[in-house]
Write a protein that holds these residues in place. Sequence first.
Motif, short mmCIF file in Angstrom:
data_model
loop_
_atom_site.label_atom_id
_atom_site.label_comp_id
_atom_site.label_asym_id
_atom_site.label_seq_id
_atom_site.Cartn_x
_atom_site.Cartn_y
_atom_site.Cartn_z
N GLU A 150 0.81 -1.22 0.00
CA GLU A 150 0.00 0.00 0.00
C GLU A 150 0.85 1.27 0.00
N ASN A 151 2.05 1.17 -0.54
CA ASN A 151 2.89 2.36 -0.74
C ASN A 151 2.76 2.74 -2.22
N TYR A 152 1.69 3.47 -2.53
CA TYR A 152 1.35 3.71 -3.93
C TYR A 152 2.27 4.72 -4.60
N ARG A 153 2.86 5.62 -3.83
CA ARG A 153 3.80 6.57 -4.42
C ARG A 153 5.04 5.85 -4.94
N GLN A 154 5.59 4.96 -4.11
CA GLN A 154 6.76 4.19 -4.55
C GLN A 154 6.40 3.22 -5.68
N ALA A 155 5.19 2.67 -5.61
CA ALA A 155 4.75 1.78 -6.68
C ALA A 155 4.69 2.53 -8.01
N GLU A 156 4.18 3.76 -7.98
CA GLU A 156 4.10 4.55 -9.21
C GLU A 156 5.48 4.85 -9.76
N VAL A 157 6.44 5.14 -8.89
CA VAL A 157 7.82 5.37 -9.33
C VAL A 157 8.36 4.14 -10.06
N SER A 158 8.10 2.97 -9.50
CA SER A 158 8.60 1.73 -10.11
C SER A 158 7.87 1.41 -11.41
N TYR A 159 6.57 1.68 -11.47
CA TYR A 159 5.85 1.46 -12.73
C TYR A 159 6.40 2.39 -13.82
N ARG A 160 6.69 3.62 -13.46
CA ARG A 160 7.26 4.55 -14.44
C ARG A 160 8.61 4.05 -14.94
N ALA A 161 9.43 3.51 -14.04
CA ALA A 161 10.73 2.97 -14.44
C ALA A 161 10.56 1.78 -15.38
N CYS A 162 9.59 0.93 -15.08
CA CYS A 162 9.31 -0.21 -15.96
C CYS A 162 8.92 0.27 -17.35
N LEU A 163 8.03 1.24 -17.41
CA LEU A 163 7.55 1.74 -18.71
C LEU A 163 8.62 2.52 -19.46
#
Length: 222
Positions: A150-163
Amino acid sequence: MTTPLVRTTRLTIAYRRYLTSANSPEFAAEVDQYYSPATLASLLHRGDVEMRRAAALSLGMLGDRFSIDALGHALSDPDRGVRLASDDSFRALLVRDAAPRHHQQLLQVMHLNDGGECAAALAPAMILVDHARRYSEAHHQLAICWQGLENYRQAEVSYRACLWHCRYHYLAWQGFARCRMMDRDYGGAIAALRRCLDICPDVENARVQIRVLQRRLRQSDV
């Protein structure tokens, strides 16, 4: 009037034989003898339906990291069979796109994430990303860890890196949309889900999510 001669390629012959025998090693060896990954990627876009299906299947067995974009583009092919074969191969190459030791580490992280053990997966996922920064699926799995915690800010950072490393990673676009939803950015979530569908039209639950978010937007405007 004579019937025009239809030339059957070695790839098509091997593919027809594979459909009968389901012998993957034999099919891969036969295709590898005559076709490079670059040639298969070209056939995936300019061949007839049967050839495109064969090329998509072959790339999952013989392709390299440079084949990922070709398969990503084929996820929106007009033929459903090509799309399904491309999806299987696309996912296989995403996982294999690293050194063997990193590949094994990723499989361990994926196993933990699949079992809902995101806390246990976090440390090995972070180590893997640190050692293989260009490994898009490692960033995706790290995002799943953060999201499960439930750390959505860090999750978004990692999704951006993936993309950043793989713009066709439609599952990352869908995960990114979930992060935007948690931040109540419904417009941003809808945009990400539409990007997901542009890449892979068969993600039906993305369409459902868009309709739900559009209703929420309408309600918020009232």
